[in-house]
Design an enzyme around this catalytic site. Structure first.
Site, PDB file in Angstrom:
ATOM      1  N   ARG A  20       0.812  -1.211   0.000  1.00  0.00           N
ATOM      2  CA  ARG A  20       0.000   0.000   0.000  1.00  0.00           C
ATOM      3  C   ARG A  20       0.850   1.269   0.000  1.00  0.00           C
ATOM      4  O   ARG A  20       0.442   2.302  -0.484  1.00  0.00           O
ATOM      5  CB  ARG A  20      -0.920   0.009   1.225  1.00  0.00           C
ATOM      6  CG  ARG A  20      -2.155  -0.842   0.982  1.00  0.00           C
ATOM      7  CD  ARG A  20      -3.117  -0.716   2.104  1.00  0.00           C
ATOM      8  NE  ARG A  20      -2.468  -1.001   3.366  1.00  0.00           N
ATOM      9  CZ  ARG A  20      -3.086  -1.091   4.526  1.00  0.00           C
ATOM     10  NH1 ARG A  20      -4.383  -0.917   4.596  1.00  0.00           N
ATOM     11  NH2 ARG A  20      -2.434  -1.359   5.627  1.00  0.00           N
ATOM     12  N   LYS A  31      10.100 -19.680  21.593  1.00  0.00           N
ATOM     13  CA  LYS A  31      10.848 -18.434  21.408  1.00  0.00           C
ATOM     14  C   LYS A  31      11.626 -18.172  22.694  1.00  0.00           C
ATOM     15  O   LYS A  31      11.240 -18.624  23.770  1.00  0.00           O
ATOM     16  CB  LYS A  31       9.882 -17.271  21.174  1.00  0.00           C
ATOM     17  CG  LYS A  31       8.970 -17.521  19.972  1.00  0.00           C
ATOM     18  CD  LYS A  31       9.240 -16.550  18.856  1.00  0.00           C
ATOM     19  CE  LYS A  31       8.390 -16.828  17.643  1.00  0.00           C
ATOM     20  NZ  LYS A  31       9.138 -17.001  16.425  1.00  0.00           N
ATOM     21  N   LYS A  39       2.212 -19.363   4.915  1.00  0.00           N
ATOM     22  CA  LYS A  39       1.531 -19.844   6.097  1.00  0.00           C
ATOM     23  C   LYS A  39       1.341 -18.684   7.084  1.00  0.00           C
ATOM     24  O   LYS A  39       2.109 -17.729   6.994  1.00  0.00           O
ATOM     25  CB  LYS A  39       2.316 -20.975   6.755  1.00  0.00           C
ATOM     26  CG  LYS A  39       3.710 -20.536   7.261  1.00  0.00           C
ATOM     27  CD  LYS A  39       4.161 -21.305   8.451  1.00  0.00           C
ATOM     28  CE  LYS A  39       3.775 -20.679   9.742  1.00  0.00           C
ATOM     29  NZ  LYS A  39       4.651 -19.606  10.223  1.00  0.00           N
ATOM     30  N   HIS A  87       8.484 -23.040   4.454  1.00  0.00           N
ATOM     31  CA  HIS A  87       9.894 -22.884   4.075  1.00  0.00           C
ATOM     32  C   HIS A  87      10.783 -23.960   4.699  1.00  0.00           C
ATOM     33  O   HIS A  87      11.883 -24.185   4.238  1.00  0.00           O
ATOM     34  CB  HIS A  87      10.397 -21.461   4.350  1.00  0.00           C
ATOM     35  CG  HIS A  87      10.697 -21.152   5.786  1.00  0.00           C
ATOM     36  ND1 HIS A  87       9.736 -20.819   6.686  1.00  0.00           N
ATOM     37  CD2 HIS A  87      11.868 -21.126   6.467  1.00  0.00           C
ATOM     38  CE1 HIS A  87      10.304 -20.589   7.861  1.00  0.00           C
ATOM     39  NE2 HIS A  87      11.601 -20.772   7.761  1.00  0.00           N
ATOM     40  N   ASP A 147       1.790 -21.341  14.789  1.00  0.00           N
ATOM     41  CA  ASP A 147       2.897 -20.697  14.061  1.00  0.00           C
ATOM     42  C   ASP A 147       3.948 -21.717  13.613  1.00  0.00           C
ATOM     43  O   ASP A 147       4.538 -21.566  12.547  1.00  0.00           O
ATOM     44  CB  ASP A 147       3.547 -19.642  14.976  1.00  0.00           C
ATOM     45  CG  ASP A 147       4.599 -18.807  14.267  1.00  0.00           C
ATOM     46  OD1 ASP A 147       4.291 -18.275  13.191  1.00  0.00           O
ATOM     47  OD2 ASP A 147       5.734 -18.706  14.776  1.00  0.00           O
ATOM     48  N   LYS A 178      14.572 -26.347   3.374  1.00  0.00           N
ATOM     49  CA  LYS A 178      15.868 -26.385   4.057  1.00  0.00           C
ATOM     50  C   LYS A 178      16.662 -27.587   3.565  1.00  0.00           C
ATOM     51  O   LYS A 178      16.109 -28.671   3.372  1.00  0.00           O
ATOM     52  CB  LYS A 178      15.679 -26.436   5.582  1.00  0.00           C
ATOM     53  CG  LYS A 178      15.155 -25.107   6.133  1.00  0.00           C
ATOM     54  CD  LYS A 178      15.139 -25.088   7.632  1.00  0.00           C
ATOM     55  CE  LYS A 178      14.438 -23.850   8.158  1.00  0.00           C
ATOM     56  NZ  LYS A 178      15.302 -22.704   8.376  1.00  0.00           N
ATOM     57  N   HIS A 232       5.424 -26.296  10.159  1.00  0.00           N
ATOM     58  CA  HIS A 232       6.826 -26.706  10.023  1.00  0.00           C
ATOM     59  C   HIS A 232       7.112 -28.039  10.720  1.00  0.00           C
ATOM     60  O   HIS A 232       7.725 -28.936  10.153  1.00  0.00           O
ATOM     61  CB  HIS A 232       7.774 -25.668  10.627  1.00  0.00           C
ATOM     62  CG  HIS A 232       7.639 -24.294  10.037  1.00  0.00           C
ATOM     63  ND1 HIS A 232       7.342 -24.082   8.721  1.00  0.00           N
ATOM     64  CD2 HIS A 232       7.782 -23.064  10.594  1.00  0.00           C
ATOM     65  CE1 HIS A 232       7.307 -22.770   8.493  1.00  0.00           C
ATOM     66  NE2 HIS A 232       7.564 -22.134   9.613  1.00  0.00           N
ATOM     67  N   GLU A 261      14.322 -21.156  19.235  1.00  0.00           N
ATOM     68  CA  GLU A 261      14.763 -19.831  18.791  1.00  0.00           C
ATOM     69  C   GLU A 261      15.174 -19.004  19.996  1.00  0.00           C
ATOM     70  O   GLU A 261      14.600 -19.173  21.083  1.00  0.00           O
ATOM     71  CB  GLU A 261      13.614 -19.118  18.078  1.00  0.00           C
ATOM     72  CG  GLU A 261      13.138 -19.842  16.844  1.00  0.00           C
ATOM     73  CD  GLU A 261      12.052 -19.063  16.135  1.00  0.00           C
ATOM     74  OE1 GLU A 261      12.390 -18.231  15.300  1.00  0.00           O
ATOM     75  OE2 GLU A 261      10.867 -19.280  16.436  1.00  0.00           O
TER      76      GLU A 261
HETATM   77  C1  BG6 Z   1       8.161 -18.730  10.666  1.00  0.00           C
HETATM   78  C2  BG6 Z   1       7.462 -18.390  11.953  1.00  0.00           C
HETATM   79  O1  BG6 Z   1       7.321 -19.482   9.834  1.00  0.00           O
HETATM   80  O2  BG6 Z   1       9.343 -19.478  10.950  1.00  0.00           O
HETATM   81  C3  BG6 Z   1       8.397 -17.612  12.855  1.00  0.00           C
HETATM   82  O3  BG6 Z   1       6.306 -17.626  11.677  1.00  0.00           O
HETATM   83  C4  BG6 Z   1       9.686 -18.342  13.068  1.00  0.00           C
HETATM   84  O4  BG6 Z   1       7.771 -17.331  14.111  1.00  0.00           O
HETATM   85  C5  BG6 Z   1      10.289 -18.765  11.730  1.00  0.00           C
HETATM   86  O5  BG6 Z   1      10.574 -17.472  13.738  1.00  0.00           O
HETATM   87  C6  BG6 Z   1      11.477 -19.672  11.939  1.00  0.00           C
HETATM   88  O6  BG6 Z   1      12.119 -19.882  10.720  1.00  0.00           O
HETATM   89  P1  BG6 Z   1      13.655 -20.245  10.656  1.00  0.00           P
HETATM   90  O7  BG6 Z   1      13.912 -20.584   9.237  1.00  0.00           O
HETATM   91  O8  BG6 Z   1      14.379 -19.016  11.133  1.00  0.00           O
HETATM   92  O9  BG6 Z   1      13.837 -21.384  11.600  1.00  0.00           O
END
Ligand code: BG6
Length: 495
Positions: free
Chosen positions: A51, A344, A147, A177, A234, A181, A239, A215
């Site tokens: 936007r 996290k 996602k 994603h 999430d 990997k 994942h 993380e």
């Molecule tokens: C994302 C999540 O899909 O993946 C995030 O929404 C997360 O919360 C991230 O931090 C982690 O991805 P990666 O590749 O850094 O492990």
């Protein structure tokens, strides 16, 4: 020697949410790397859409600064890349600018058009309907959905139905994603390219599997999204379940997209339900409090949420940590627990899959040799992608037969001397090439929600708050108890 990367045919990639965090931090740098490696030919265009009122040059400047580190390794290529980057200001819910955008895209060009929806899922339907209205879903057009697809099964179905009324399933790429990997793809190579593992890959020989995605970062500026999602939606629903599927699936007949996805789907269908009858024994949720991460003191989740928001909250029931014990009800995996944990602000940034084998059935060694440990195959997804196989050997030298547990350790970066590509580099070009093997099919997303929804409902019904844990630790102590009750421990050998 690595084979040179093959260029892909000319394409247009349109990124809705083009000024957003994902686009700027991940998608554009991924495309830059592919460009610098010669895979993106002149004439291809990357068009950021958002936007914000910007012109091409304003957008290019944003991207130029986001590329900084990446650009250093390819000096001289940034300007040429940025020439292929364009920008259009559009609002998915307003008419302005769409006519021009449709003209820019052309009626039915002879190249692929990819529309990447890196926006909130609330906008998926509006954007797709606009694309459909202008005929941009026709010809070689593909849509990529980031996602989370929805918030639960019902909302995912609505999104999939609505997107599906514009784009056929074969044009729809639901990205996870983690499937891009390197280690995850290597799991396919390890399992199905070696005669060694497959005969052992079952309940007869495997004691349990652990999947950790830890993380050190907090929720940062994503609080408004995250507080509605939480760690289960999430990370786990997508994942982590995808990783579990890659470990647990039967050998597909080929690498064709449906052969692989059919096998993953069977695993999702075979997951034993976790609901209000057993969620309290099989799951633990937590929320971080202030503590220390990476050597500095950091605020708790609520402070993080309030940092950027005008409306301050005093409490939240959203989990930033989940540990759970999943089981797969089929012959191969009967009785083998899959322990999953993600969070996290944990002690370390590390993602690993650990396959722990059963101990030998009888020890011939005396007590003085030391304990026999389990063989473990550790697939490290990050930070340093690689594979480790823990074996028992004799401690070298004189002094009697003493046993030692040592890893055969292979870091991909060291072994191959190349920087591992980011997951998005591979996946974006897969979309352009039209290869959906590493993307989620609609029925997979639905099956994953069908398993996750009762867990969410059980948590909501229990009225219990997530357990607090101090930032910089491994989560609530109940997560340790979850696995220790079964006489096992979390793998924390992360050097
Ligand atoms: C994302 C999540 O899909 O993946 C995030 O929404 C997360 O919360 C991230 O931090 C982690 O991805 P990666 O590749 O850094 O492990």
């Amino acid at each position: 020697m690595t084979a040179p990367a093959q260029p892909v045919d000319q394409f247009d990639l349109v990124i809705f949410g083009g000024t957003g965090d994902l686009a700027v931090r991940k998608l554009l740098p991924a495309m830059f790397h592919r460009f610098a490696d010669g895979q993106i030919l002149e004439g291809s265009r990357i068009i950021g859409v958002a936007r914000e009122a910007l012109d091409d040059d304003g957008y290019r400047n944003q991207i130029r600064s986001a590329l900084n580190g990446a650009a250093e390794s390819h000096p001289g290529k940034v300007d040429a890349f940025l020439k292929q980057v364009h920008y259009r200001s559009l609002d998915a819910r307003k008419d302005d600018g769409w006519d021009d955008f449709a003209k820019l895209m052309g009626k039915c060009p002879d190249h692929v058009r990819v529309f990447y929806l890196s926006t909130s899922p609330d906008l998926f339907v509006d954007i797709c309907q606009r694309l459909g209205h202008y005929g941009l879903n026709k010809c070689e057009s593909r849509v990529v959905l980031e996602k989370p697809i929805g918030h639960d099964l019902a909302s995912a179905n609505r999104i999939n139905d609505d997107v599906g009324s514009v784009f056929a399933e074969s044009q729809t790429f639901r990205i996870d994603h983690y499937l891009g990997k390197e280690t995850v793809q290597n799991l396919l190579a390890l399992r199905f390219g070696n005669a060694l593992f497959e005969p052992l890959w079952n309940a007869g020989h495997i004691d349990h599997v652990q999947i950790t995605v830890a993380e050190t970062l907090g929720v940062g500026r994503r609080g408004p999204y995250y507080d509605h999602a939480g760690a289960l939606r999430d990370m786990v629903q997508n994942h982590m379940l995808q990783l579990l599927c890659m470990v647990a699936m039967e050998p597909p007949a080929s690498l064709s997209p449906d052969a692989v996805r059919d096998e993953k789907l069977k695993v999702l269908h075979a997951l034993k339900p976790i609901d209000d009858s057993n969620a309290s024994q099989l799951t633990v949720r937590g929320q971080y409090r202030a503590g220390a991460a990476e050597g500095r003191s950091v605020p708790g989740y609520i402070e993080d949420l309030n940092a950027d928001s005008k409306v301050k909250v005093e409490k939240s029931n959203t989990e930033t940590f989940v540990a759970l014990k999943a089981e797969i009800g089929n012959w191969r995996w009967s009785g083998v627990p899959f322990y999953l944990r993600t969070g996290k602000r944990l002690a370390d940034r590390v993602s690993e899959i650990v396959v722990a084998f059963k101990p030998v059935p009888h020890s011939i060694f005396t007590a003085s040799a030391g304990p026999l440990a389990q063989n473990r195959l550790v697939l490290r997804l990050q930070p340093d992608e690689g594979v480790k196989l823990w074996l028992t050997i004799k401690h070298p030298g004189p002094g009697g037969l003493r046993l030692r547990h040592v890893p055969l350790d292979m870091s991909f970066a060291e072994a191959f001397g190349v920087q591992q590509p980011d997951a998005y580099e591979r996946l974006l070009l897969d979309v352009v090439r039209g290869n959906p093997t590493l993307f989620m099919r609609r029925d997979e997303v639905e099956a994953a929600w069908r398993w996750a929804d009762p867990i969410l409902a059980a948590w909501a019904g229990s009225g219990e708050a997530p357990r607090p844990y101090t930032s910089g630790t491994w989560g609530p102590s109940a997560a340790v108890a979850l696995i220790e009750r079964d006489g096992r421990t979390w793998d924390e050998d992360f050097e």
